[in-house]
Enzyme design. Structure first.
Site, PDB file in Angstrom:
ATOM      1  N   LYS A   1     -26.404  60.549  60.066  1.00  0.00           N
ATOM      2  CA  LYS A   1     -27.639  59.945  59.547  1.00  0.00           C
ATOM      3  C   LYS A   1     -28.422  59.228  60.655  1.00  0.00           C
ATOM      4  O   LYS A   1     -29.585  58.877  60.465  1.00  0.00           O
ATOM      5  CB  LYS A   1     -27.313  58.987  58.394  1.00  0.00           C
ATOM      6  CG  LYS A   1     -26.813  59.711  57.134  1.00  0.00           C
ATOM      7  CD  LYS A   1     -26.457  58.713  56.039  1.00  0.00           C
ATOM      8  CE  LYS A   1     -25.923  59.333  54.759  1.00  0.00           C
ATOM      9  NZ  LYS A   1     -26.981  59.906  53.885  1.00  0.00           N
TER      10      LYS A   1
ATOM     11  N   LYS B   1     -29.038  53.544  53.694  1.00  0.00           N
ATOM     12  CA  LYS B   1     -28.134  54.624  53.307  1.00  0.00           C
ATOM     13  C   LYS B   1     -26.781  54.337  53.940  1.00  0.00           C
ATOM     14  O   LYS B   1     -26.668  53.411  54.747  1.00  0.00           O
ATOM     15  CB  LYS B   1     -28.668  55.974  53.784  1.00  0.00           C
ATOM     16  CG  LYS B   1     -29.100  55.986  55.275  1.00  0.00           C
ATOM     17  CD  LYS B   1     -29.684  57.331  55.702  1.00  0.00           C
ATOM     18  CE  LYS B   1     -31.087  57.550  55.236  1.00  0.00           C
ATOM     19  NZ  LYS B   1     -31.239  58.679  54.341  1.00  0.00           N
ATOM     20  N   ARG B   2     -25.762  55.088  53.576  1.00  0.00           N
ATOM     21  CA  ARG B   2     -24.477  54.915  54.240  1.00  0.00           C
ATOM     22  C   ARG B   2     -24.636  55.055  55.747  1.00  0.00           C
ATOM     23  O   ARG B   2     -25.502  55.810  56.214  1.00  0.00           O
ATOM     24  CB  ARG B   2     -23.467  55.955  53.722  1.00  0.00           C
ATOM     25  CG  ARG B   2     -22.980  55.691  52.316  1.00  0.00           C
ATOM     26  CD  ARG B   2     -22.298  54.347  52.185  1.00  0.00           C
ATOM     27  NE  ARG B   2     -21.025  54.336  52.899  1.00  0.00           N
ATOM     28  CZ  ARG B   2     -19.839  54.376  52.310  1.00  0.00           C
ATOM     29  NH1 ARG B   2     -19.741  54.416  51.005  1.00  0.00           N
ATOM     30  NH2 ARG B   2     -18.739  54.362  53.028  1.00  0.00           N
TER      31      ARG B   2
ATOM     32  N   THR C   1     -31.294  61.908  48.564  1.00  0.00           N
ATOM     33  CA  THR C   1     -32.089  61.555  47.387  1.00  0.00           C
ATOM     34  C   THR C   1     -32.875  60.288  47.671  1.00  0.00           C
ATOM     35  O   THR C   1     -33.913  60.047  47.049  1.00  0.00           O
ATOM     36  CB  THR C   1     -31.206  61.328  46.139  1.00  0.00           C
ATOM     37  OG1 THR C   1     -30.114  60.469  46.497  1.00  0.00           O
ATOM     38  CG2 THR C   1     -30.681  62.631  45.592  1.00  0.00           C
TER      39      THR C   1
ATOM     40  N   LYS D   1     -36.860  59.038  46.555  1.00  0.00           N
ATOM     41  CA  LYS D   1     -37.256  57.748  45.964  1.00  0.00           C
ATOM     42  C   LYS D   1     -38.398  57.127  46.757  1.00  0.00           C
ATOM     43  O   LYS D   1     -39.331  56.563  46.184  1.00  0.00           O
ATOM     44  CB  LYS D   1     -36.058  56.787  45.949  1.00  0.00           C
ATOM     45  CG  LYS D   1     -34.849  57.275  45.164  1.00  0.00           C
ATOM     46  CD  LYS D   1     -33.643  56.372  45.455  1.00  0.00           C
ATOM     47  CE  LYS D   1     -32.336  57.016  45.042  1.00  0.00           C
ATOM     48  NZ  LYS D   1     -31.153  56.336  45.630  1.00  0.00           N
TER      49      LYS D   1
ATOM     50  N   HIS E   1     -21.540  69.640  48.122  1.00  0.00           N
ATOM     51  CA  HIS E   1     -22.397  68.548  48.598  1.00  0.00           C
ATOM     52  C   HIS E   1     -22.400  68.365  50.098  1.00  0.00           C
ATOM     53  O   HIS E   1     -23.109  67.507  50.612  1.00  0.00           O
ATOM     54  CB  HIS E   1     -21.961  67.219  47.974  1.00  0.00           C
ATOM     55  CG  HIS E   1     -22.406  67.046  46.571  1.00  0.00           C
ATOM     56  ND1 HIS E   1     -23.645  66.556  46.246  1.00  0.00           N
ATOM     57  CD2 HIS E   1     -21.793  67.313  45.396  1.00  0.00           C
ATOM     58  CE1 HIS E   1     -23.773  66.517  44.926  1.00  0.00           C
ATOM     59  NE2 HIS E   1     -22.658  66.974  44.388  1.00  0.00           N
TER      60      HIS E   1
HETATM   61  C1  LIG Z   1     -30.252  56.829  46.531  1.00  0.00           C
HETATM   62  C2  LIG Z   1     -29.104  56.049  47.031  1.00  0.00           C
HETATM   63  C3  LIG Z   1     -28.258  56.582  48.011  1.00  0.00           C
HETATM   64  C4  LIG Z   1     -28.500  57.915  48.663  1.00  0.00           C
HETATM   65  O1  LIG Z   1     -29.343  57.706  49.786  1.00  0.00           O
HETATM   66  P1  LIG Z   1     -29.529  58.821  50.913  1.00  0.00           P
HETATM   67  O2  LIG Z   1     -30.606  58.228  51.761  1.00  0.00           O
HETATM   68  O3  LIG Z   1     -29.960  60.070  50.225  1.00  0.00           O
HETATM   69  O4  LIG Z   1     -28.237  58.937  51.625  1.00  0.00           O
HETATM   70  C5  LIG Z   1     -27.197  55.813  48.451  1.00  0.00           C
HETATM   71  N1  LIG Z   1     -26.955  54.597  47.948  1.00  0.00           N
HETATM   72  C6  LIG Z   1     -27.755  54.042  47.017  1.00  0.00           C
HETATM   73  C7  LIG Z   1     -27.442  52.683  46.520  1.00  0.00           C
HETATM   74  C8  LIG Z   1     -28.845  54.753  46.519  1.00  0.00           C
HETATM   75  O5  LIG Z   1     -29.610  54.194  45.572  1.00  0.00           O
END
Ligand SMILES: *Cc1c(COP(=O)(O)O)cnc(C)c1O
Length: 786
Positions: A532, A526-527, A634, A638, A347
């Site tokens: 990022k 996101k984190r 991911t 979305k 990952h």
């Molecule tokens: C989808 C999701 C992530 C992953 O987000 P990235 O933008 O791909 O880092 C992290 N936390 C939550 C709560 C999510 O639903």
């Protein structure tokens, strides 16, 4: 269980009322929100677990997904949706004067993961059920999930323990008969392992209900329990604290989720957690296999095991140990079976996130396993004498190498990431084992990330093309001709507007944030991590603010910059980024000159439930990582699926999103992964970039001068100094792409068309497609429906 076993005679409401009485001890009139969701969950669980397994299950190949994290969020709404019970439940709530939405929100958000890796595992389990692939998820039933985030008065992150399990979970059914004893420490010899300590791994089963309720798989999560409940002798001697010591120590193992997905804590407890759940899972898998009556030699024909990152990598020596020491198999045969059964998903390429355990610690905790790692290395060296690649190297056990050597297939999570794996971390091993590495681009489940979270859009789509898309997301392509229809386009724009109005109402009520739905909702959730690059986003915000102040009568596209995300508690730089964003928000939002065209909000405690709220209301999706650093992402999928075009770099799955939605429907900026590597080699690259861009220089000057308060020296020094993640070097192009987005957004019809094409062309990012790929290329597993 098979579809025909789902009870559809309308007695669901009666079952809910019965659970209310018998389990919660209240009548419908007395029931609180908490009583209602628990009774609903119990009734759902009864349905999902009722009935016998089909006979062919005994012969089917079974998939086992081992993951340290399952970021499942709330479960009830998804389950009701998949079982087509939402209408009946709404009617039931109406009859009793209960608020359906409030009942759903009473369920705690189960944050048994940090971010993308854990959420992927949750999407995968749902797709496995939807596709009718018999599977178990294995992990830890953390008492406390990811910490709760709030902001102090200065806008700094504060952390509090999360309490989802404090009152128990109606989803989790304890399976006492399947408890396992897990040893630690002690000594090892050629005859086996003599652990010094042991704990009990007690499984709880959570149902994973697929679409249509056609199949339900099991998420089996282990709690750590003491072998002896307490020490009676010490208790009787009056040593009450001492008497409970063993229990406290044992329970520590499943107490908390490690609050970071990219920096492994070099701590014994983390390794204990990893071995604890992996060993318990393997014993459970072998027990089930043996109950099915198969011969050990057929293990790879009936069982596939997926290691989600290296956290369960100790599965390799543990499986070999179970087959040799405990079942008398020869070492070479055991290793060959393990290698055909295990698979590994990588990952991340971030060097600090590649797990390696000090051999002293590893040997103390798992002495027999260290011996077996050496034997695995020796066998590998014999087979490949020319090039030496060993799992035990440099005084540590390299878990990535171990996973690779012991796996049948090794996969990356996007096309770009898989290529980079081959070229960088696993270049040597890839040369020795050509073909072992393959790609499976991540996906997200359309049930949760469209059908449930965006009912308006789901309804519009179903009205246009029918509801087949829910289980076959490629059908979204059928929307393209409808986008040419002015009425449909207006309806699509109306859906987004209504979602934004909803979100604005919620933000005002819950967070005191005033948001104008006419603004572009520009979202980065996101984190928080330097790779990022939330700091790139906030720098651009500062520059935009300054530009608007310079030309207040300019033709600005009004924007709301929305941020959400947690920083690992020990990640000081990431916490400074949070502090900066909140500080900028305070200054910018109070500026009467700019506030009608620029607002900034940072919503605390980002989690799955918040993502479900924000994504349907987003106009623009910020996916701005340094190229080469985001393995897939991911969140990006979305957003595209919900009609928010991407502002992004050529990184991770962004590359594939852009290929599919079309370059003209994606705001591309920034260096490529190759250019990043070259740029980093340029002496003084950050200083040069700052010198070349007056806007960037002014924005950094404002931060340095304390315009947003003091304490941001580390950020300023980084962006003008080492700037490893190339924020300064990518700034100019980011600014350009943002102004391009402004221009397109100002044209309602053009923007709606772009959003619509993102939706229509994102079907490939369904986790159903990903899981079909794993089934065919990695597991050799088949659907029970075929
Ligand atoms: C989808 C999701 C992530 C992953 O987000 P990235 O933008 O791909 O880092 C992290 N936390 C939550 C709560 C999510 O639903």
């Amino acid at each position: 269980m098979a579809r025909d076993l789902v009870n559809t005679n309308g007695s669901f409401s009666t079952e809910v009322e019965r659970h209310l009485q018998t389990r919660q001890g209240v009548s419908p009139g007395e029931a609180r929100l908490d009583d209602w969701w628990r009774a609903l969950a119990l009734a759902v669980r009864d349905r999902a677990t009722a009935g016998a397994s089909p006979a062919r299950l005994a012969e089917a190949k079974e998939v086992n997904y081992l993951s340290m994290e399952f970021l499942i969020g709330r479960v009830l709404e998804d389950a009701l949706t998949n079982l087509h019970l939402t209408d009946e439940t709404r009617a039931l709530m109406d009859r009793h004067g209960a608020d359906y939405d409030a009942v759903l929100r009473a369920e705690p958000d189960a944050a048994l993961g940090n971010g993308g890796l854990g959420r992927l595992a949750a999407c995968f389990l749902e797709s496995l059920s939807t596709l009718g692939c018999p599977a178990y998820g294995y992990g830890i039933l953390y008492e406390h999930g990811l910490f709760k985030q709030s902001f102090d008065e200065d806008g700094r992150q504060a952390e509090a323990p999360e309490t989802w399990l404090t009152d128990g979970s109606p989803w989790a059914l304890r399976r006492m008969a399947r408890r396992q004893t897990i040893g630690f420490g002690g000594t090892a010899s050629d005859a086996g392992w003599y652990p010094a300590d042991a704990v009990i791994a007690e499984p709880s089963d959570l149902p994973v209900i697929g679409w249509d309720g056609a199949w339900t798989n099991t998420l089996r999560l282990f709690s750590a329990r003491p072998v002896q409940p307490f020490d009676l002798a010490r208790f009787n001697a009056g040593d009450y604290a001492g008497a409970a010591e063993e229990e406290a120590l044992a329970r520590t193992i499943s107490r908390v989720l490690y609050p970071d997905d990219t920096t492994p804590e070099g701590q014994e407890l983390r390794l204990k957690q990893e071995f604890f759940f992996t060993a318990a899972a393997l014993r459970d898998i072998l027990a089930r296999f043996e109950e099915r009556g198969h011969a050990l030699a057929t293990l790879p024909d009936k069982v596939a095991i997926q290691l989600n990152d290296t956290h369960p990598a100790v599965a390799a020596p543990e499986l070999v140990r179970l087959l040799t020491d405990e079942r008398g198999m020869a070492f070479d045969d055991a290793l060959a079976l393990a290698q055909k059964t295990l698979n590994y998903t990588n990952h991340t390429l971030l060097p600090e996130a590649l797990e390696r355990w000090d051999e002293g610690l590893f040997g103390r905790l798992l002495p027999r396993h260290l011996d077996i790692v050496d034997r695995i290395d020796a066998a590998h060296a014999r087979a490949h004498p020319k090039r030496k690649v060993a799992a035990r190297a440099d005084g540590a056990v390299q878990m990535g190498v171990l996973s690779f050597i012991a796996a049948n297939r090794v996969n990356g999570v996007s096309a770009l990431h898989t290529e980079l794996m081959k070229e960088t971390v696993f270049a040597d091993l890839n040369a020795l084992h050509p073909g072992r590495i393959l790609n499976q681009t991540n996906g997200v489940t359309p049930r949760r990330w469209m059908q449930t979270c965006n009912p308006r859009l789901a309804g519009l789509i179903t009205g246009a093309i029918g509801d087949g898309w829910v289980a076959d997301l490629d059908q979204l392509q059928g929307l393209e001709p409808h986008l040419e229809d002015a009425g449909f386009a207006e309806a699509l724009a109306g859906v987004k507007r209504a979602n934004k109005v909803d979100l604005a109402g919620w933000m005002a009520a819950e967070h005191g944030v005033k948001a104008d739905p006419a603004m572009m909702f520009d979202v980065q959730i996101k984190r928080i991590h330097e790779y990022k690059r939330q700091h790139l986003n906030i720098l651009e915000t500062i520059a935009l603010w300054q530009a608007i102040k310079d030309a207040p009568n300019g033709d600005w596209t009004p924007r709301l910059k929305l941020f959400g995300g947690k920083a690992a508690p020990g990640y000081v730089f990431a916490k400074e980024i949070i502090h900066l964003i909140n500080s900028v928000a305070k200054v910018v939002n109070a500026d009467p000159v700019t506030r009608d065209v620029l607002q900034v909000a940072y919503l605390p405690n980002y989690n799955v439930s918040m993502a479900e709220r924000l994504i349907p209301a987003a106009d623009l999706s910020e996916q701005i990582s340094t190229a080469g650093k985001e393995a897939s992402g991911t969140g990006n999928m979305k957003f595209a699926l919900n009609g928010a075009p991407t502002m992004g770099t050529l990184d991770g799955a962004n590359v594939e999103i852009r290929e599919r939605v079309g370059a003209e429907n994606f705001f591309l900026f920034g260096m490529t992964a190759d250019e990043v590597v070259r740029r980093r080699a340029v002496a003084g690259h950050a200083a040069k970039a700052v010198k070349a861009d007056a806007r960037l220089a002014a924005a950094i000057r404002a931060v340095r001068a304390g315009m947003f308060g003091a304490g941001f020296d580390a950020i300023v020094d980084n962006l003008t100094g080492p700037d490893y993640f190339l924020v300064s070097s990518d700034f100019t192009d980011y600014w350009r792409a943002q102004r391009e987005a402004d221009r397109v957004y100002a044209d309602d019809a053009g923007w709606t068309r772009m959003a619509g094409l993102n939706i229509a062309r994102s079907g490939w990012f369904s986790s159903d497609r990903t899981i079909r790929g794993y089934m065919a290329d990695i597991w050799g597993a088949e659907s029970l429906f075929d």
